[in-house]
Each structure stands twice: as structure tokens, then as C-alpha cells.
Design an enzyme around this catalytic site. Structure first.
Site, PDB file in Angstrom:
ATOM      1  N   GLY A 421     -28.301 -37.313  23.083  1.00  0.00           N
ATOM      2  CA  GLY A 421     -28.086 -38.593  23.720  1.00  0.00           C
ATOM      3  C   GLY A 421     -26.792 -38.629  24.521  1.00  0.00           C
ATOM      4  O   GLY A 421     -26.271 -37.599  24.962  1.00  0.00           O
ATOM      5  N   SER A 422     -26.246 -39.811  24.664  1.00  0.00           N
ATOM      6  CA  SER A 422     -25.164 -40.026  25.630  1.00  0.00           C
ATOM      7  C   SER A 422     -23.838 -39.378  25.267  1.00  0.00           C
ATOM      8  O   SER A 422     -22.956 -39.282  26.133  1.00  0.00           O
ATOM      9  CB  SER A 422     -24.961 -41.530  25.837  1.00  0.00           C
ATOM     10  OG  SER A 422     -26.117 -42.101  26.414  1.00  0.00           O
ATOM     11  N   THR A 423     -23.649 -38.961  24.034  1.00  0.00           N
ATOM     12  CA  THR A 423     -22.406 -38.237  23.731  1.00  0.00           C
ATOM     13  C   THR A 423     -22.317 -36.968  24.579  1.00  0.00           C
ATOM     14  O   THR A 423     -21.223 -36.490  24.882  1.00  0.00           O
ATOM     15  CB  THR A 423     -22.338 -37.862  22.234  1.00  0.00           C
ATOM     16  OG1 THR A 423     -23.508 -37.109  21.870  1.00  0.00           O
ATOM     17  CG2 THR A 423     -22.235 -39.105  21.366  1.00  0.00           C
ATOM     18  N   PHE A 424     -23.466 -36.450  25.007  1.00  0.00           N
ATOM     19  CA  PHE A 424     -23.512 -35.219  25.798  1.00  0.00           C
ATOM     20  C   PHE A 424     -22.995 -35.428  27.219  1.00  0.00           C
ATOM     21  O   PHE A 424     -22.680 -34.462  27.922  1.00  0.00           O
ATOM     22  CB  PHE A 424     -24.948 -34.686  25.832  1.00  0.00           C
ATOM     23  CG  PHE A 424     -25.072 -33.268  26.293  1.00  0.00           C
ATOM     24  CD1 PHE A 424     -24.695 -32.222  25.470  1.00  0.00           C
ATOM     25  CD2 PHE A 424     -25.576 -32.967  27.561  1.00  0.00           C
ATOM     26  CE1 PHE A 424     -24.814 -30.897  25.883  1.00  0.00           C
ATOM     27  CE2 PHE A 424     -25.692 -31.649  27.984  1.00  0.00           C
ATOM     28  CZ  PHE A 424     -25.309 -30.620  27.150  1.00  0.00           C
ATOM     29  N   LYS A 425     -22.901 -36.685  27.656  1.00  0.00           N
ATOM     30  CA  LYS A 425     -22.385 -36.965  28.998  1.00  0.00           C
ATOM     31  C   LYS A 425     -20.960 -36.453  29.166  1.00  0.00           C
ATOM     32  O   LYS A 425     -20.526 -36.180  30.290  1.00  0.00           O
ATOM     33  CB  LYS A 425     -22.443 -38.468  29.271  1.00  0.00           C
ATOM     34  CG  LYS A 425     -23.856 -39.010  29.378  1.00  0.00           C
ATOM     35  CD  LYS A 425     -23.868 -40.532  29.378  1.00  0.00           C
ATOM     36  CE  LYS A 425     -25.298 -41.063  29.413  1.00  0.00           C
ATOM     37  NZ  LYS A 425     -25.367 -42.521  29.229  1.00  0.00           N
TER      38      LYS A 425
END
Length: 678
Positions: A421-425
Site C-alpha cells: 500500500g501507500s507506505t511504498f510511496k
């Protein structure tokens, strides 16, 4: 006349030659028959040898007595019953298991006799007993071949009424302790409670006493009755039923208690999937590892299994042959006792407990790591199970409750792959910064809550939660803008993006005693579509990364772009990978993440502490079959200590619409970490 005489003289010559042919034919046939008969008898002798060894390996002693020569039994003052009793007493006495034969040879000796030689090996409480060499005779008695028996066929140096004595000095299993020496898997004395059947009474009294035991120690009546039916149980036997972790002050009629030192797990459910548990050594275990002893325990899962050889040690003692008066004649096996090693982990017992407590049985995991040293301070998974029950006796009811739990308490979620999810951004942003395709101050106009590159995407759109325009790197991180990162990923292109990702740990097997599949970028070596490339940029697509692997990758943001590998053992050196991203990219990202906590509109503002600098990034990964439907959401929280860089937290909750988000539940844990890392 002469011609006539000559003709007559030829007839005897012909008859003589014919006679020779007939005799030769008969001799040849007799010889061939003899050869055939000899071969058949050898086969019969070999069959007897094979059957004998098969029954021996299965310890079917009452089956092979029919294969023994009666004359040899009488010669050694044994009858069939005594032979069976002798074998049973000795082989059960030394707890022999896994009996295997090798180098089996059956050779012709004399008329109706064959030499029979073989080697045996077996597992005893002292480990593998091997290279036992045997030799005897297989002889024909009537129509059958039988084995000439003597006590030396039990063990080679036995004779007459010799006995076998066993002395075992049990090794102490090494303990698993945390970074401060606090026990995570220890050897501790408790009350083992059980039943003496003869003291239960009869009829209704017996029924009432079993029920009283069941109620007091929470063991089902069915389980108790099953234990009492075991073949070895006599009225005077003490039948162990369960371990009482609280002092036993009163017992129902028929019950008894005795001291027992057992494997105990003080954190119980809080560290179960990590530490694991032990169980009794089984035949399957011995099949995999013949060096095991036939008694004792072995690590079944978790670190108990991973470090089993170091923890188990080696039982000492001896197995000896004595004469009938008990005087030792020789040693079959002697082993020096060696206690197991202590294993010290990087885990902090208190952090582990705090990490587990936030879930309150919700499905999820928490990984707490020192980003500079790589020390895993906690790896918690929820829901969980009590390893003490698994190690020391679990009822069928309790086991079924675990096995049938839809949230899979035996699963180690901290080692299971998820779309991050968005932690990978954070990683996508850092790669874009280093590639020069992402400019941190560049503002991009984005209208609405959904976007697609062009009509070639059909009905597929990238969506975001919060509408904002224009958007730069900081606002995209704080607002977790999927569209911004999808556009930035397409801008850098697949080749640049993959080169950046390849600097991390994708495809690598981590040097951890925790089994997990390597982190995955995509199912194949290329994305094969712009949509998959865009989805991967904001942490979806086909990414599969375990929480431990996520925490490892995010260490670059607290180490000026250097990746620090995780470790679980205190005495291991810290392993690093330099220049995974530039220090500029790492510092830019982590500084922007301060806004998630400090900004009043930030998603992690509930954890704002004016006395502590915390950077954070939330993430949501949605799992659904098709667009414009509601799928299951997994919620993530990445929290990084920017005051001292002493901790990083990677927290995940499955199905967050039902179970709350990682941000909702994590505040007590983050406050604890902040208070202990000032």
C-alpha cells in the site's frame, strides 16, 4: 564276407556312441536341475532372512519366533515365549526406534546351511546406535528354512541370561532469552497433575471424580477417559493429564500431582509465532534425522525449530550389557552429556508484549526495528495461540478452536507477503528523486478523485481519497495521493523504476531464522502494462512484501540512504547495503513525512508529541476482484523516530474496515517507544 562282417562290426560302435550321448544328456540334466534347486533354496533362505529382519525392524517379536530353529532355542535354554519377552523387555527398555538393517548377506555354507550376516542400527535415548554386526546360520528343517538363534542376535556380545542396562543423564535444553537476558523459552518447574485410576472409585463415584478433575483443570471428560484407556495404564499408574501453571493446593479424589520441569513460554500468545514451541520426538522426526534420540523433545515451529540443534544438546549416559548378576560386561553405547546452548535474541520482551497488546485479537502484525543496528525489537502477530498448550498438552477442544479460527492464529503475519500500500510511496518517491524525474517542489495539477493516462486504459482509473490541486511531493506524501505517484512512476518509466527497486532487497533471501518468501516486485520480469507500472508505484499491483521486509527497505530513510538488514541474534554482525538511494532523496522523503504527524490535517496527527520528532506514513492496500467494487482493505502504518533514530515501527491490520486502521490502534505502542527512546 568281408563286407558283411564289416557292416556287423559297425553296429556296436553306433550303439556305444549313442549310449554316451544318452548318459551325457542325463548328467547334464541332473546338473542343471541341481543348479536350479540350489538357486531355489538360496531364494528360500534369503526370504527367511528378509522376513526375520522385517519383523525385527517393526519390533514384531511374536511374529519372527516361527522363523527360529527350535533346536537352537533349546540349546540356549529359551522357549518362544521367553524369546519374545526378552526382546520386548530389552528393546522397550532402551526405547529402540527406527531399527534398520544393512549389508545383508546370505551365502551357501554346507549342505542345507547358509551363513546369514547383517548390520543393524537404531535410535535410542542416547542417539544413533549403529554398526552392530551379526552373523548366524540359516538351515533347513524339514521343508522350511529357519534361523539358528542365540542371545547374540539381540546384541552381538550377549550370551546366556545376559541383560541390558540403561543409564541416561538428560541434557538441559538451552533457553531462548531476549536482549536483556529475560526468558522467552525457559525450563521451569510446575505441578504436573494426573490421575491414579485405582483411586477414582467405582461407578457413579468414579464418574463424579473424573468430572471434578475436568472442571478444576479445564480438561474435557472425553480427553481424560481417552488417556485412562492407554495400554500401559494399570490401577496404580500415575497418568499425567495436564500441567498446572498455578500452585495446586487441593485435588479431587483420584488425582495426584508431582513436580515436572517443562518448556515454558512466559510471553504466551505475545511471541508464539516467533519463538514457536517444542513437542515430543516422533518416528517422522527420526526418519528425517537419525542422529536424534528416541525420547525427549524437538523444536516443532518457530525459533525453537530453527535453533533446535544448538538448543537440544545431547543426552549423556550409557547402554551396557551385564551378566545375570548385574556385572557389566561391555558398553553398547556411551555418550557424554552436553547441555544445549543459550540463544540470545535482539527482541525486547517488553516491546514485544506492548506490540502484541495493541491488536486485542485483531488480525495483524507489528515489526519494531532499530534502523541503525538492524535489531528486531519485536515481531508480533495476531491473533495468536498459547505455545504452552501446544508444548505441554492441548485438549482437542482448544486445538479445534485454533484450527477453525478464520483469522489463522498459527500464521506468522510478520513474515507473510502483502501488497504494502501507500507506505511504498516513500520508495517510489526516493527513486524518482534520484532519477531526476521527480522534482520535489514541482506542483502538478490534479483534478478530481480519479485519473487515467488516456482512453487506452479503458474503464480503469487510479483513485485517491483526498481532493487537492496542485500537488507537490510533500502534499502527495501527507495526503497519500495515489494519482501523483502513479503519474511520477509513468514519468520515470519501467526501466528506471525497476533499476531503482533492484537496489533494495527484492528477490533476496534474508539471513534470518524466520522463514519467508523473498520480496516480489511483480509476477513476471516486466510489468507488461502501463496500468501495472502505475499501480506498483503507489504500492499495489503485484507487489508482495512481508512486514519485516518492508521495515528493512524503509531503513534507508533513517540512514542517509543506506539499507540496514534485519537480525534476530544478538551476536550477529550488522549487515548493510550502501547507497541504495542518495542521502538527499532519503532526507527529503523523511522530512516530508514529519508533516503526516505535525500537520493538523495529517493522517497521523493523533500521535503528535511536541517533545518528540516522529515521521510517519499511512498506507492502505485494497484487495478486490474488479474496479468500482468494495474490497478488503489492509491498513499499514510506518512510524520512524527522528529524534534519535532508535526505532522504526511497521504496523499492519488486516480488513481495516472491520478491525480499525493501524493508525487507530497504534498510539499506545508509539508512546511507549517514544518514552523509552528519549
Amino acid at each position: 564276407m568281408e563286407r558283411k562282417d564289416r557292416k556287423k562290426s559297425k553296429k556296436p560302435l553306433i550303439l556305444t556312441i549313442g549310449g554316451i550321448v544318452i548318459v551325457a544328456g542325463l548328467a547334464g540334466g541332473y546338473f542343471a536341475y541341481g543348479q536350479w534347486q540350489s538357486a531355489q533354496e538360496l531364494k528360500e533362505a534369503e526370504k527367511t532372512a528378509k522376513t526375520f529382519l522385517t519383523h525385527l525392524s517393526k519390533q514384531e517379536f511374536d511374529q519372527f519366533t516361527a522363523l527360529l530353529s527350535e533346536a537352537s532355542l533349546k540349546q540356549n535354554d529359551f522357549d518362544e515365549t521367553q524369546v519374545v519377552e526378552k526382546y520386548q523387555a530389552i528393546f522397550s527398555g532402551i526405547d529402540a526406534q527406527g531399527i534398520k538393517s544393512s549389508d545383508v548377506k546370505v551365502k551357501k555354507a554346507e549342505e542345507n546351511e547358509y551363513t546369514f550376516s547383517y548390520k543393524l542400527e537404531m535410535t535410542t535415548p542416547l542417539g544413533n546406535l549403529k554398526d552392530l554386526s551379526y552373523e548366524t546360520i540359516i538351515q533347513k528343517e524339514g521343508d522350511h528354512f529357519v534361523v539358528k538363534w542365540s542371545p547374540s542376535l539381540i546384541f552381538p556380545e550377549m550370551s546366556g541370561q545376559d541383560k541390558v542396562s540403561v543409564s541416561v543423564d538428560s541434557a538441559l535444553r538451552g533457553e531462548i532469552v531476549d536482549r536483556n537476558g529475560e526468558g522467552l523459552a525457559v525450563n521451569q518447574a510446575f505441578d504436573q497433575v494426573g490421575i491414579v485410576p485405582g483411586k477414582l472409585g467405582e461407578g457413579q463415584t468414579k464418574t463424579d471424580n473424573i468430572k471434578a478433575f475436568s472442571d478444576q483443570f479445564r480438561v474435557s471428560v472425553e480427553d481424560i477417559e481417552q488417556l485412562l484407556k492407554q495400554s500401559w495404564v494399570t490401577p496404580e499408574s500415575f497418568v499425567p493429564v495436564t500441567i498446572s501453571y498455578d500452585p495446586v493446593t487441593t485435588l479431587p479424589q483420584g488425582a495426584a500431582a508431582q513436580d515436572a520441569t517443562i518448556r515454558y513460554y512466559p510471553l504466551k500468545e505475545a511471541a508464539a509465532q516467533l519463538v514457536g514451541y517444542v513437542g515430543k520426538i516422533t518416528a517422522e522426526d527420526i526418519e528425517k534425522d537419525p542422529s536424534l534420540s528416541s525420547s525427549g523433545v524437538i523444536g516443532k515451529v518457530g525459533l525453537e525449530q530453527a535453533y533446535d540443534k544448538q538448543l537440544r544438546g545431547q543426552d549423556g549416559g550409557s547402554i551396557s550389557i551385564t551378566d545375570e548378576n548385574g556385572t557389566k560386561k561391555s558398553d553398547l553405547q556411551t555418550v557424554e552429556k552436553k547441555d544445549g546452548e543459550k540463544i540470545q535474541l535482539t527482541i525486547d520482551k517488553n516491546v514485544q508484549s506492548q506490540a502484541y497488546a495493541i491488536f486485542n485479537s485483531r488480525p495483524g502484525s507489528a515489526v519494531i526495528m532499530n534502523p541503525q543496528q538492524g535489531d528486531l525489537l519485536a515481531t508480533a502477530s495476531s491473533p495468536s495461540f498459547d505455545p504452552n498448550k501446544m508444548a505441554n498438552g492441548i485438549s482437542q477442544t482448544d486445538y479445534d478452536a485454533y484450527a477453525n479460527n478464520e483469522n489463522l492464529p498459527f500464521t506468522a503475519r510478520f513474515a507473510t507477503g502483502y501488497a504494502p500500500g501507500s507506505t511504498f510511496k516513500t520508495i517510489t518517491g526516493a527513486i524518482g528523486l534520484d532519477a531526476g524525474t521527480l522534482k520535489p517542489d514541482e506542483e502538478i495539477a490534479i483534478d478530481g478523485l480519479k485519473w487515467q493516462k488516456d482512453a487506452s486504459w479503458g474503464d480503469y482509473f487510479v483513485t485517491r481519497v483526498k481532493e487537492a490541486s496542485p500537488v507537490n511531493l510533500r502534499t502527495a506524501l501527507v495526503n497519500s495521493d495515489n494519482i501523483y505517484f502513479a503519474e511520477q512512476t509513468l514519468r520515470m518509466g519501467e526501466e528506471t523504476f525497476r533499476k531503482g527497486l533492484d537496489k533494495f532487497i527484492f528477490g533476496e533471501k534474508l539471513d534470518l531464522s524466520i522463514p519467508m518468501n523473498p520480496a516480489q516486485i511483480s509476477n513476471e520480469d516486466s510489468f507488461n502494462s502501463e496500468i501495472l507500472l502505475a499501480d506498483t508505484g503507489y504500492g499495489q499491483g503485484q507487489l508482495l512484501i512481508s512486514p519485516i521486509q518492508q521495515a528493512t527497505m524503509y531503513t534507508v530513510f533513517q540512514n542517509e540512504g543506506k539499507l540496514v538488514y534485519p537480525k534476530i541474534e544478538m551476536d550477529k554482525e550488522t549487515k548493510t547495503k550502501e547507497n541504495v538511494v542518495s542521502s538527499n532523496a532519503a532526507n527529503t522523503i523523511v522530512t516530508d513525512l514529519l508533516g503526516s504527524v505535525e500537520d493538523e490535517t495529517g493522517y497521523v496527527h493523533n500521535m503528535y508529541n511536541p517533545d518528540f520528532s516522529l515521521a510517519a506514513k499511512t498506507g492502505t492496500a485494497e484487495i478486490k476482484d474488479k474496479q468500482d467494487t468494495v474490497g478488503k482493505e489492509n491498513s499499514f502504518l510506518l512510524a520512524m523516530d527522528r529524534s534519535n533514530n532508535q526505532f522504526m515501527a511497521m504496523i499492519m491490520v488486516e480488513d481495516s474496515r472491520k478491525n480499525d486502521t493501524a493508525t487507530d490502534i497504534s498510539k499506545p505502542l508509539i508512546e511507549y517507544l517514544e518514552a523509552n527512546n528519549k
